[in-house]
Design an enzyme around this catalytic site. Structure first.
Site, PDB file in Angstrom:
ATOM      1  N   ASP A 145       0.856  -1.182   0.000  1.00  0.00           N
ATOM      2  CA  ASP A 145       0.000   0.000   0.000  1.00  0.00           C
ATOM      3  C   ASP A 145       0.894   1.235   0.000  1.00  0.00           C
ATOM      4  OD1 ASP A 145      -2.906   1.061   0.472  1.00  0.00           O
ATOM      5  OD2 ASP A 145      -1.654   2.191   1.859  1.00  0.00           O
ATOM      6  N   ASN A 147      -2.404  12.814  -4.455  1.00  0.00           N
ATOM      7  CA  ASN A 147      -3.567  13.158  -5.277  1.00  0.00           C
ATOM      8  C   ASN A 147      -4.090  14.556  -4.963  1.00  0.00           C
ATOM      9  OD1 ASN A 147      -3.860  10.899  -6.951  1.00  0.00           O
ATOM     10  ND2 ASN A 147      -5.017   9.759  -5.423  1.00  0.00           N
ATOM     11  N   GLU A 171      -4.630   2.141  -4.507  1.00  0.00           N
ATOM     12  CA  GLU A 171      -3.174   2.134  -4.391  1.00  0.00           C
ATOM     13  C   GLU A 171      -2.655   0.906  -3.664  1.00  0.00           C
ATOM     14  OE1 GLU A 171      -4.611   4.822  -0.946  1.00  0.00           O
ATOM     15  OE2 GLU A 171      -5.217   4.327  -2.991  1.00  0.00           O
TER      16      GLU A 171
END
Length: 250
Positions: free
Chosen positions: A126, A134, A169
């Site tokens: 992860d 983002n 992700e």
């Protein structure tokens, strides 16, 4: 074969009398072999190779030419089906297996390992603080970051390892034949490879790290592939809680 791929005319080979063709039903000595390009419209989709036990005739040539259009359609449909299967199995952003196809591969490897007794490792990755990437740079840049992470990890994985995008992700890597020591080594290699990756965006360097959890069999008593995922997921969250950018193995 090369000549047949560049011309619509058949390539005719006259073979020596001592050449034997091994067929699925019978072996025979051909006098002539013809190689014809199979065209779907103007696009080559295959090559037809026909061996004759005696010199071909005009009638045999007419039969082959009449069969070529139907063969071209069949080959085109087969190629389209294969491409659709491949596309439907892949994550469009990263080019990895998507979750559905990747989990199917995991189930297959789990069954194979159960039958053979060979070890099987699983890594869950992860990205750390990916939401910040983002929010700061936008989702297009976030996508490029994911692609860079995938390329970095692929550089250190083995041929035959199964890499999938699990969720956003999060990624899973299935490691056939990897015992505990192999699992630890590969997990650390992936972690270091990602940590050394930098993405340049608007003259700024974006660094990213991953938290990794690992599980494996037969080190743990598991009954199905989902058990491995649950344990790797718990180990991955433990790595995040203990500081991120690290590997935890159970």
């Amino acid at each position: 074969m090369l000549t047949a791929s560049t011309t619509a005319l058949p390539t005719v080979l006259h073979l020596p009398t001592d050449v034997v063709v091994n067929g699925s039903l019978v072996d025979f000595i051909p006098q002539e072999v013809q190689i014809l390009r199979v065209l779907y419209g103007v696009v080559p989709v295959g090559v037809l190779v026909v061996a004759f036990s005696r010199p071909s005739t005009a009638d045999s040539g007419a039969i082959m030419n009449a069969a070529l259009p139907g063969l071209a359609v069949a080959l085109k449909n087969s190629l389209n089906h294969e491409n659709l299967q491949r596309v439907s199995a892949m994550d469009p952003l990263t080019g990895l297996y998507n979750r559905r196809s990747g989990l199917q591969r995991l189930t297959e490897e789990f069954s194979r390992s159960t039958r053979s007794g060979d070890p099987l490792g699983l890594l869950m990755l992860d990205l750390d603080h990916f939401k910040t990437v983002n929010d700061t740079y936008g989702h297009l840049v976030g996508g490029r970051v994911l692609q860079s992470v995938v390329r970095a990890a692929q550089q250190v994985l083995r041929k035959g390892d199964v890499f999938m995008r699990y969720d956003g992700e999060e990624f899973l890597i299935v490691l056939p034949g990897a015992g505990h020591d192999d699992l630890v080594k590969l997990g650390e290699r992936v972690r270091h490879a990602v940590a050394e990756t930098e993405i340049i965006e608007s003259h700024q360097r974006i660094s990213v790290t991953v938290s990794i959890g690992g599980s494996g069999m037969p080190d743990k008593n598991v009954t199905n592939a989902q058990d491995l995922i649950v344990m790797a997921d718990a180990a991955m969250y433990s790595s995040k809680e203990s500081g991120r950018d690290r590997c935890v193995f159970v």
